[in-house]
Motif scaffolding. Structure first.
Motif, PDB file in Angstrom:
ATOM      1  N   LEU A 172     102.833  17.176 -43.217  1.00 21.59           N
ATOM      2  CA  LEU A 172     102.351  18.213 -44.138  1.00 21.59           C
ATOM      3  C   LEU A 172     102.043  19.504 -43.389  1.00 21.59           C
ATOM      4  O   LEU A 172     102.311  20.597 -43.891  1.00 21.59           O
ATOM      5  CB  LEU A 172     101.097  17.721 -44.872  1.00 21.59           C
ATOM      6  N   ALA A 173     101.481  19.381 -42.190  1.00 26.21           N
ATOM      7  CA  ALA A 173     101.198  20.579 -41.395  1.00 26.21           C
ATOM      8  C   ALA A 173     102.488  21.318 -41.066  1.00 26.21           C
ATOM      9  O   ALA A 173     102.541  22.553 -41.089  1.00 26.21           O
ATOM     10  CB  ALA A 173     100.457  20.190 -40.119  1.00 26.21           C
ATOM     11  N   GLY A 174     103.544  20.571 -40.761  1.00 23.06           N
ATOM     12  CA  GLY A 174     104.835  21.196 -40.514  1.00 23.06           C
ATOM     13  C   GLY A 174     105.418  21.832 -41.755  1.00 23.06           C
ATOM     14  O   GLY A 174     105.997  22.933 -41.699  1.00 23.06           O
ATOM     15  N   ALA A 175     105.269  21.162 -42.894  1.00 21.61           N
ATOM     16  CA  ALA A 175     105.786  21.698 -44.149  1.00 21.61           C
ATOM     17  C   ALA A 175     105.097  23.011 -44.512  1.00 21.61           C
ATOM     18  O   ALA A 175     105.727  23.934 -45.044  1.00 21.61           O
ATOM     19  CB  ALA A 175     105.596  20.678 -45.267  1.00 21.61           C
ATOM     20  N   MET A 176     103.806  23.121 -44.221  1.00 22.45           N
ATOM     21  CA  MET A 176     103.081  24.357 -44.522  1.00 22.45           C
ATOM     22  C   MET A 176     103.622  25.535 -43.717  1.00 22.45           C
ATOM     23  O   MET A 176     103.634  26.675 -44.207  1.00 22.45           O
ATOM     24  CB  MET A 176     101.590  24.175 -44.237  1.00 22.45           C
ATOM     25  N   GLN A 177     104.076  25.266 -42.492  1.00 21.79           N
ATOM     26  CA  GLN A 177     104.640  26.349 -41.689  1.00 21.79           C
ATOM     27  C   GLN A 177     105.908  26.894 -42.335  1.00 21.79           C
ATOM     28  O   GLN A 177     106.155  28.100 -42.337  1.00 21.79           O
ATOM     29  CB  GLN A 177     104.949  25.851 -40.272  1.00 21.79           C
ATOM     30  N   ARG A 178     106.702  26.007 -42.911  1.00 18.32           N
ATOM     31  CA  ARG A 178     107.926  26.455 -43.591  1.00 18.32           C
ATOM     32  C   ARG A 178     107.590  27.211 -44.872  1.00 18.32           C
ATOM     33  O   ARG A 178     108.220  28.238 -45.178  1.00 18.32           O
ATOM     34  CB  ARG A 178     108.815  25.250 -43.903  1.00 18.32           C
ATOM     35  N   VAL A 179     106.607  26.753 -45.617  1.00 14.72           N
ATOM     36  CA  VAL A 179     106.195  27.443 -46.837  1.00 14.72           C
ATOM     37  C   VAL A 179     105.688  28.846 -46.494  1.00 14.72           C
ATOM     38  O   VAL A 179     105.989  29.817 -47.205  1.00 14.72           O
ATOM     39  CB  VAL A 179     105.109  26.635 -47.578  1.00 14.72           C
ATOM     40  N   LEU A 180     104.934  28.959 -45.415  1.00 16.27           N
ATOM     41  CA  LEU A 180     104.436  30.269 -44.995  1.00 16.27           C
ATOM     42  C   LEU A 180     105.594  31.195 -44.632  1.00 16.27           C
ATOM     43  O   LEU A 180     105.610  32.369 -45.027  1.00 16.27           O
ATOM     44  CB  LEU A 180     103.492  30.113 -43.809  1.00 16.27           C
ATOM     45  N   GLU A 181     106.569  30.684 -43.894  1.00 17.76           N
ATOM     46  CA  GLU A 181     107.726  31.495 -43.524  1.00 17.76           C
ATOM     47  C   GLU A 181     108.492  31.966 -44.754  1.00 17.76           C
ATOM     48  O   GLU A 181     108.885  33.141 -44.844  1.00 17.76           O
ATOM     49  CB  GLU A 181     108.656  30.697 -42.609  1.00 17.76           C
ATOM     50  N   LEU A 182     108.708  31.066 -45.697  1.00 19.49           N
ATOM     51  CA  LEU A 182     109.420  31.440 -46.920  1.00 19.49           C
ATOM     52  C   LEU A 182     108.655  32.514 -47.687  1.00 19.49           C
ATOM     53  O   LEU A 182     109.248  33.457 -48.224  1.00 19.49           O
ATOM     54  CB  LEU A 182     109.630  30.208 -47.808  1.00 19.49           C
ATOM     55  N   THR A 183     107.340  32.367 -47.742  1.00 21.52           N
ATOM     56  CA  THR A 183     106.517  33.305 -48.513  1.00 21.52           C
ATOM     57  C   THR A 183     106.504  34.689 -47.872  1.00 21.52           C
ATOM     58  O   THR A 183     106.654  35.712 -48.555  1.00 21.52           O
ATOM     59  CB  THR A 183     105.086  32.755 -48.632  1.00 21.52           C
ATOM     60  N   ILE A 249      93.801  18.962 -43.255  1.00 18.06           N
ATOM     61  CA  ILE A 249      95.190  19.241 -43.644  1.00 18.06           C
ATOM     62  C   ILE A 249      95.363  19.088 -45.144  1.00 18.06           C
ATOM     63  O   ILE A 249      96.003  19.923 -45.805  1.00 18.06           O
ATOM     64  CB  ILE A 249      96.149  18.314 -42.872  1.00 18.06           C
ATOM     65  N   LYS A 250      94.795  18.045 -45.700  1.00 16.67           N
ATOM     66  CA  LYS A 250      94.934  17.823 -47.140  1.00 16.67           C
ATOM     67  C   LYS A 250      94.214  18.910 -47.940  1.00 16.67           C
ATOM     68  O   LYS A 250      94.687  19.326 -49.002  1.00 16.67           O
ATOM     69  CB  LYS A 250      94.392  16.435 -47.494  1.00 16.67           C
ATOM     70  N   ALA A 251      93.091  19.389 -47.425  1.00  9.66           N
ATOM     71  CA  ALA A 251      92.357  20.447 -48.122  1.00  9.66           C
ATOM     72  C   ALA A 251      93.144  21.748 -48.162  1.00  9.66           C
ATOM     73  O   ALA A 251      92.943  22.576 -49.060  1.00  9.66           O
ATOM     74  CB  ALA A 251      91.001  20.668 -47.447  1.00  9.66           C
ATOM     75  N   ALA A 252      94.039  21.949 -47.210  1.00  9.39           N
ATOM     76  CA  ALA A 252      94.825  23.184 -47.164  1.00  9.39           C
ATOM     77  C   ALA A 252      96.021  23.159 -48.109  1.00  9.39           C
ATOM     78  O   ALA A 252      96.580  24.220 -48.424  1.00  9.39           O
ATOM     79  CB  ALA A 252      95.305  23.443 -45.735  1.00  9.39           C
ATOM     80  N   CYS A 253      96.426  21.981 -48.555  1.00 12.46           N
ATOM     81  CA  CYS A 253      97.665  21.867 -49.342  1.00 12.46           C
ATOM     82  C   CYS A 253      97.632  22.676 -50.634  1.00 12.46           C
ATOM     83  O   CYS A 253      98.553  23.455 -50.916  1.00 12.46           O
ATOM     84  CB  CYS A 253      97.945  20.394 -49.661  1.00 12.46           C
ATOM     85  N   GLN A 254      96.580  22.496 -51.437  1.00 15.85           N
ATOM     86  CA  GLN A 254      96.524  23.150 -52.742  1.00 15.85           C
ATOM     87  C   GLN A 254      96.504  24.673 -52.646  1.00 15.85           C
ATOM     88  O   GLN A 254      97.300  25.346 -53.330  1.00 15.85           O
ATOM     89  CB  GLN A 254      95.321  22.651 -53.537  1.00 15.85           C
ATOM     90  N   PRO A 255      95.637  25.277 -51.828  1.00 21.16           N
ATOM     91  CA  PRO A 255      95.657  26.750 -51.754  1.00 21.16           C
ATOM     92  C   PRO A 255      96.967  27.303 -51.204  1.00 21.16           C
ATOM     93  O   PRO A 255      97.406  28.379 -51.625  1.00 21.16           O
ATOM     94  CB  PRO A 255      94.475  27.088 -50.844  1.00 21.16           C
ATOM     95  N   VAL A 256      97.611  26.595 -50.280  1.00 18.97           N
ATOM     96  CA  VAL A 256      98.895  27.063 -49.745  1.00 18.97           C
ATOM     97  C   VAL A 256      99.957  27.042 -50.840  1.00 18.97           C
ATOM     98  O   VAL A 256     100.725  28.003 -51.001  1.00 18.97           O
ATOM     99  CB  VAL A 256      99.332  26.196 -48.543  1.00 18.97           C
TER     100      VAL A 256
END
Length: 319
Positions: A172-183, A249-256
């Motif tokens: 999930l931490a890795g997936a958030m990095q990709r979401v940030l890049e896309l955004t 990590i789980k707490a960061a999922c929803q706001p991201v």
């Protein structure tokens, strides 16, 4: 993603598998899994005597996070960590190339991996009677998984739920990095009223907060990796560190997810745009193994039971 010789070697394969799964829904998952097996990266955490690379979880973290960065729908991280946790037992009990995941499985009941949407499962590692078992399964994502064959008990004592949750959270931490890049990329290219929407202060504020959540997830992944130490007897888990990291990590999922879709607007949910592959993964992963409240509660209760101040407990157990 962090630079790594191992990451540079495996990332093209991860990227290729991701491209095939997102563009070819009828792709055979077994072929993708066979490529991973042939790469040798399933044994990344095993010693050289077991045909591995001898890396610690912390050293292998860039590769483990990359599986989430490329939304890999295969149990690569789960299998690699389980191999490291049970090297001797796995060598004796099952074929070392099987795809493994943590889950639940009982006679006459559907087999349920902790992580949803996994392709190409061969067996589930489950908790039973204070120990763990390996339960062979058959099926697929659409039809579901079911017990297929005899369950093999293993003698190791391991918090299998925490290990499965940690494997999910590293991805999930890795997936958030990709979401940030896309955004960020979308905000810098999408124009409104003659200039990129990323130039507007309101969106800059949202993206900066999102960036903070993504970076905190990476720091938590490093904390979790540091709390998983491998020895000759397998993988030991520092419960406080790993549980706290999973909660962060789980707490960061929803706001991201919320910020990513707010910035992207309608395009974020279209089939041809890849954002939804990641945000659905983040929302499902947040619940896999228990949401952040489950793991924060365990750490908080441990702090209360210790009798120490929050500062002293954090310094001793989470630093």
């Amino acid at each position: 993603m962090t630079d790594s010789v191992f990451l540079d070697s495996i990332q093209p394969l991860f990227q290729d598998i991701h491209a095939h799964f997102t563009s070819q829904p009828d792709l055979n998952p077994q072929a993708a899994w066979d490529e991973l097996v042939q790469s040798g990266f399933l044994r990344l955490l095993l010693p050289e005597s077991a045909e591995g690379a001898g890396l610690s979880v912390a050293e292998a973290l860039p590769v483990l996070m990359a599986a989430g960065y490329w939304a890999l729908p295969l149990p690569y991280v789960e299998t690699a960590l389980l191999y490291a946790a049970l090297p001797d037992a796995l060598a004796d009990a099952i074929d070392g190339n099987l795809a493994l995941a943590v889950g639940t499985c009982g006679p006459g009941e559907p087999a349920q991996p902790l992580r949803l949407g996994l392709h190409c499962l061969d067996a589930l590692v489950t908790a039973k009677d204070g120990g763990i078992t390996v339960a062979p399964v058959s099926g697929d994502v659409e039809q579901g998984w079911r017990l297929q064959g005899e369950v093999t008990p293993l003698s190791q004592v391991l918090d299998i739920r925490l290990l499965g949750t940690a494997a999910e959270c590293l991805q999930l931490a890795g997936a958030m990095q990709r979401v940030l890049e896309l955004t960020v990329d979308y905000a810098n290219t999408r124009q409104q009223f003659g200039r990129p929407i990323g130039k507007y202060q309101a969106l800059q504020q949202q993206i900066s907060v999102m960036t903070g959540h993504c970076h905190s997830a990476v720091m938590a992944a490093q904390l979790a990796a540091g709390g998983m130490q491998r020895s000759n007897t397998g993988l030991s888990l520092d419960h406080h560190r790993v549980a706290a990291a999973c909660g962060m990590i789980k707490a960061a999922c929803q706001p991201v997810v919320s910020t990513a879709h707010a910035v992207h607007g309608a395009i974020g949910v279209t089939e041809e745009y890849e954002l939804h592959h990641y945000t659905r993964r983040l929302l499902a992963g947040r619940l896999a193994g228990g949401s952040e409240s489950r793991w924060f509660e365990q750490v908080g209760q441990a702090c209360l039971d210790s009798g120490a101040s929050v500062f002293d407990f954090t310094l001793a157990n989470l630093s």
